[in-house]
Scaffold this active site. Structure first.
Site, PDB file in Angstrom:
ATOM      1  N   ARG A   1      13.295   4.269  55.806  1.00  0.00           N
ATOM      2  CA  ARG A   1      14.607   3.730  55.468  1.00  0.00           C
ATOM      3  C   ARG A   1      14.525   2.290  54.996  1.00  0.00           C
ATOM      4  O   ARG A   1      13.469   1.678  55.005  1.00  0.00           O
ATOM      5  CB  ARG A   1      15.490   3.795  56.720  1.00  0.00           C
TER       6      ARG A   1
ATOM      7  N   ASP B   1      22.257   9.277  55.612  1.00  0.00           N
ATOM      8  CA  ASP B   1      21.568   8.245  54.850  1.00  0.00           C
ATOM      9  C   ASP B   1      21.006   8.706  53.517  1.00  0.00           C
ATOM     10  O   ASP B   1      20.783   7.884  52.635  1.00  0.00           O
ATOM     11  CB  ASP B   1      20.455   7.613  55.698  1.00  0.00           C
TER      12      ASP B   1
HETATM   13  P1  FAD Z   1      33.117  12.419  58.387  1.00  0.00           P
HETATM   14  O1  FAD Z   1      32.069  11.506  57.929  1.00  0.00           O
HETATM   15  O2  FAD Z   1      32.957  13.074  59.702  1.00  0.00           O
HETATM   16  O3  FAD Z   1      34.451  11.593  58.359  1.00  0.00           O
HETATM   17  C1  FAD Z   1      35.607  12.043  58.967  1.00  0.00           C
HETATM   18  C2  FAD Z   1      36.490  10.859  59.252  1.00  0.00           C
HETATM   19  O4  FAD Z   1      37.747  11.337  59.679  1.00  0.00           O
HETATM   20  C3  FAD Z   1      35.960   9.965  60.346  1.00  0.00           C
HETATM   21  O5  FAD Z   1      35.994   8.631  59.922  1.00  0.00           O
HETATM   22  C4  FAD Z   1      36.875  10.234  61.517  1.00  0.00           C
HETATM   23  O6  FAD Z   1      37.085   9.079  62.322  1.00  0.00           O
HETATM   24  C5  FAD Z   1      38.147  10.629  60.833  1.00  0.00           C
HETATM   25  N1  FAD Z   1      38.988  11.525  61.611  1.00  0.00           N
HETATM   26  C6  FAD Z   1      38.612  12.596  62.332  1.00  0.00           C
HETATM   27  N2  FAD Z   1      39.666  13.183  62.879  1.00  0.00           N
HETATM   28  C7  FAD Z   1      40.741  12.479  62.479  1.00  0.00           C
HETATM   29  C8  FAD Z   1      42.123  12.600  62.720  1.00  0.00           C
HETATM   30  N3  FAD Z   1      42.617  13.571  63.483  1.00  0.00           N
HETATM   31  N4  FAD Z   1      42.947  11.696  62.167  1.00  0.00           N
HETATM   32  C9  FAD Z   1      42.468  10.680  61.406  1.00  0.00           C
HETATM   33  N5  FAD Z   1      41.174  10.532  61.155  1.00  0.00           N
HETATM   34  C10 FAD Z   1      40.318  11.423  61.678  1.00  0.00           C
HETATM   35  N6  FAD Z   1      24.500  13.918  55.132  1.00  0.00           N
HETATM   36  C11 FAD Z   1      23.817  13.619  54.013  1.00  0.00           C
HETATM   37  O7  FAD Z   1      24.299  13.882  52.922  1.00  0.00           O
HETATM   38  N7  FAD Z   1      22.612  13.030  54.049  1.00  0.00           N
HETATM   39  C12 FAD Z   1      22.031  12.722  55.218  1.00  0.00           C
HETATM   40  O8  FAD Z   1      20.948  12.175  55.209  1.00  0.00           O
HETATM   41  C13 FAD Z   1      22.712  13.028  56.415  1.00  0.00           C
HETATM   42  N8  FAD Z   1      22.189  12.716  57.587  1.00  0.00           N
HETATM   43  C14 FAD Z   1      22.908  12.886  58.723  1.00  0.00           C
HETATM   44  C15 FAD Z   1      22.382  12.505  59.907  1.00  0.00           C
HETATM   45  C16 FAD Z   1      23.082  12.668  61.072  1.00  0.00           C
HETATM   46  C17 FAD Z   1      22.418  12.258  62.343  1.00  0.00           C
HETATM   47  C18 FAD Z   1      24.378  13.217  61.049  1.00  0.00           C
HETATM   48  C19 FAD Z   1      25.146  13.369  62.332  1.00  0.00           C
HETATM   49  C20 FAD Z   1      24.916  13.607  59.868  1.00  0.00           C
HETATM   50  C21 FAD Z   1      24.194  13.465  58.679  1.00  0.00           C
HETATM   51  N9  FAD Z   1      24.696  13.868  57.466  1.00  0.00           N
HETATM   52  C22 FAD Z   1      23.989  13.630  56.335  1.00  0.00           C
HETATM   53  C23 FAD Z   1      25.986  14.516  57.385  1.00  0.00           C
HETATM   54  C24 FAD Z   1      27.087  13.548  57.067  1.00  0.00           C
HETATM   55  O9  FAD Z   1      27.187  12.522  58.024  1.00  0.00           O
HETATM   56  C25 FAD Z   1      28.412  14.268  57.038  1.00  0.00           C
HETATM   57  O10 FAD Z   1      28.265  15.481  56.366  1.00  0.00           O
HETATM   58  C26 FAD Z   1      29.440  13.445  56.315  1.00  0.00           C
HETATM   59  O11 FAD Z   1      29.696  12.271  57.019  1.00  0.00           O
HETATM   60  C27 FAD Z   1      30.717  14.218  56.126  1.00  0.00           C
HETATM   61  O12 FAD Z   1      31.663  13.410  55.543  1.00  0.00           O
HETATM   62  P2  FAD Z   1      33.189  13.670  55.794  1.00  0.00           P
HETATM   63  O13 FAD Z   1      33.882  12.555  55.112  1.00  0.00           O
HETATM   64  O14 FAD Z   1      33.510  15.053  55.416  1.00  0.00           O
HETATM   65  O15 FAD Z   1      33.388  13.597  57.362  1.00  0.00           O
END
Ligand code: FAD
Length: 678
Positions: A278, A50
């Protein structure tokens, strides 16, 4: 089962979280044929990340949706620190601003990830003219790189087999079945095994679910358990800790006075808690779970973790204040650990971004921000290379620029988490406890890093500065092909032309006025994410005859047939299609005239649209919004000015004098393709 469809695509993005969507946004803005797939369907969305840091907001603004986030979000203004007093009861010990004052035109805000993903989807739809859609319930089954083709610009060397899932298969299971409240445990690192193999096996049994895609480039943004990373044989290195934290998004009913402030609370004996106020009356609580510990294998039993268990921990930490809730929006739990990827790309054809290459605790609000910033760094590079505008060699800068940031991030998180999860020291003799002074100090220092604005990229063919090797943070160094090696001494002289615009850092923003209409603009508003490089001509005092002669000479060189500007621009396209030239002068606005004082190349003429009135700006006082004082803030000489290159991602790539045209020409020869010369 018959014929498997097969097709070509320039870019295939795996995963549609924040990183994948950012990559897709660049492809939409650069006009690159792209597909993006995600194994999950879209239905559940609340919770997750968030916090949005200043740099992420600047980036959103460059893409065109900063205003939406700014308007809907809750704004974080102050942080309050709560610690036990001599009697062991928690009390407010400090207040600090949440964002360092003056750092950016934005401050930190909070808004849940689902909304941010919505903004991206709308933006991608608009800029791709509805050609790029997230394909849900689709996941890769195999990935192969044909190494014999990796140097061929026209080839599609990466072959990916995709599987299409059913609606049911692509819906993740919830921890407590039948509960109305969503949980995020299926994405938590408390889950050790992923379900990909099962999903593929299930869907294989139905005919027509397979597909083969040949891609020029693949970007793996598939999160912490990245399938793409595993299929390349790369690892995340680092360790998990014993600290387990729970997260709850609730509407609190409480007498705790700072519930609408961001708070860091250390209780004497019951662990720590962070309060994140929030949007929509919600408050997120990050709660240390002292009663859950990992087993011998290093993992905690997630079935023990329930909202009741998490909330009772929160109550203890906050006591003697009371807290309750009727509405819970979402909850999850995670185990703190810090890991960074060994490799960020394979053969410059398959890239990894976001959680796929760095994982850490969420409390500092970094994961989503850094993940989006990875993809913001990578996206334009892949986009311009795919379109034949930039040389493929710029792709090596992705790893050299971002791995360092990932390493810094996990170091920061390690320090911060230890100080946050530790018990507060009872007194100076309590060596095992955490000193609250040290915590506050780390928090304040961490704020600069956390803002995303301390990132400083090393030398490469897109960042002209001294040095030829980039430290990777883990002791190893990457040697880059610096096209124009520059000595430290020579570089220091260039940098001195604009101390406030450090080469390798993002172009800081001050307000200037449109020469033609006197309207104040933040200069960053003019550095849009459209894939164009920008040459910013600080033209100085254009009313002095000597300075005017210097500007004229620079413009004549720009306009000459062999200039980089002419060489990169396709013959049938406007002169600002690949590189845009913006001018900021320092003479008095009312004494200067756009058409009289500035050469035509600075405000090009088009027979259908007339002069371009939005390329020349002035550093002068506005009627309603004060004085940006840009020259002084950038440390630029008001008489003589200088020339600065901003990359498509707003990072400063080059600085020089108006006479350094040849060096500027070399900068672009080093990174862009010159078709008209070929
Ligand atoms: P993800 O958001 O994990 O996205 C990966 C995507 O790939 C997903 O949609 C998934 O379904 C898809 N996927 C996975 N495997 C496959 C596959 N084999 N084939 C096709 N699709 C696939 N970050 C902040 O910056 N600020 C915050 O305040 C913050 N708070 C957080 C609070 C919590 C409780 C959590 C759990 C995380 C928080 N984060 C925060 C971290 C943040 O959520 C992640 O770092 C961020 O979402 C990473 O983005 P991403 O796109 O790399 O990966």
């Amino acid at each position: 089962n018959g014929h498997t469809p097969e097709s070509n695509v320039d870019v295939l993005i795996i995963g549609a979280g924040p990183a994948g969507l950012m990559a897709a946004a660049w492809m939409a803005h650069c006009g690159v044929k792209t597909r993006i797939v995600d194994k999950r369907n879209a239905k559940i969305y609340c919770g997750q990340a968030d916090g949005l840091q200043c740099r992420s907001l600047e980036i959103f603004d460059s893409l065109g949706f900063g205003d939406r986030a700014w308007k809907e979000a809750n704004h974080m203004i102050e942080i309050c620190m709560w610690n036990p007093g001599a009697d062991g009861v928690i009390r407010r010990s400090d207040r600090i601003p949440d964002t360092i004052v003056g750092l950016s035109r934005f401050q930190q805000i909070v808004l849940h990830q689902g909304r941010i993903e919505r903004f991206f989807l709308d933006n991608i739809k608009k800029y791709s003219k509805d050609t790029i859609h997230v394909e849900r319930g689709v996941l890769p089954e195999s990935l192969e790189i044909d190494e014999s083709k990796i140097d061929d610009d026209s080839a599609y060397p990466v072959t990916v087999k995709l599987r299409h899932l059913s609606e049911e298969e692509s819906t993740p299971e919830q921890q407590i079945s039948g509960s109305k409240v969503s949980d995020g445990l299926f994405r938590s690192n408390l889950v050790s095994k992923d379900d990909e193999e099962d999903l593929i096996a299930k869907s294989k049994s139905r005919p027509g679910t397979g597909e083969v895609v040949h891609a020029k480039y693949v970007i793996g943004c598939d999160g912490a358990r990245s399938w793409t990373r595993r299929s390349l044989g790369f690892e995340l290195q680092g360790e998990a800790t014993d600290f387990i934290w729970g997260v709850m998004d609730i509407i609190p009913i409480t007498d705790f006075p700072d519930i609408r402030m961001r708070c860091a609370i250390h209780s004497a004996e019951n662990g720590s808690l962070m309060v994140i106020p929030r949007e929509n009356k919600l408050v997120r609580l990050y709660i240390q779970l002292k009663e859950v510990t990992p087993d011998a294998s290093g993992r905690a039993d997630r079935s023990k973790i329930t909202p009741d268990l998490i909330f009772s921990a929160a109550k203890k930490i906050l006591s003697p204040y009371n807290i309750d809730y009727e509405y819970c929006d979402w909850w999850t739990a995670y185990q703190i650990g810090q890991r960074v990827g060994t490799d960020f790309d394979a053969h410059g054809r398959v890239f990894l971004a976001g959680d796929a290459v760095h994982t850490h605790s969420p409390k500092a609000g970094q994961g989503m921000n850094v993940s989006m910033q990875d993809a913001y760094n990578l996206g334009w590079k892949v986009g311009l290379v795919a379109r034949g505008i930039a040389k493929r060699s710029i792709l090596t800068t992705y790893q050299s620029e971002r791995r360092r940031v990932a390493q810094d991030l996990i170091d920061f998180d390690h320090r911060f988490s230890r100080l946050f999860s530790g018990r507060p020291a009872k007194d100076v003799m309590d060596a095992e406890g955490v000193s609250m002074e040290e915590f506050k100090d780390a928090f304040e220092k961490g704020n600069l890093f956390a803002s995303g604005l301390s990132v400083n990229y090393g030398p490469s063919n897109i960042v002209t500065k001294a040095g030829d090797a980039v430290e990777q943070g883990d002791g190893t160094k990457t040697v880059l092909s610096t096209v124009t090696p520059i000595s430290q001494e020579a570089f220091d002289k260039k940098q001195a032309l604009a101390k406030g615009l450090p080469v390798g850092m993002r172009f800081n923003s001050f307000k200037v006025l449109g020469q033609a209409d006197a309207r104040p603009f933040h200069i960053q508003e003019r550095l849009k994410a459209d894939g164009r490089f920008r040459v910013i001509l600080f033209a100085g005092n254009i009313l002095s005859a000597t300075q005017k002669a210097r500007v004229d000479k620079f413009c004549a060189a720009l306009n000459a047939p062999g200039s980089f500007l002419r060489a990169v621009t396709p013959k049938d396209k406007p002169i600002d299609s690949i590189i845009e030239v913006l001018t900021i002068h320092s003479a008095k606005r009312t004494d200067t005239e756009l058409l009289r004082d500035f050469p035509e190349i600075l405000h090009p003429f088009d027979k259908h649209n007339g002069w371009d009135y939005y390329k020349v700006f002035v550093d002068d006082v506005s009627y309603h919004e004060g004085f940006g004082d840009a020259y002084n803030n950038y440390g630029i000489d008001k008489e003589r000015g200088c020339v600065v290159v901003a990359r498509p991602d707003q990072y400063v790539g080059w600085i020089g004098e108006l006479e350094d045209f040849d060096e500027l020409q070399k900068y672009f020869e080093g990174c862009l393709v010159f078709p008209s010369k070929a």
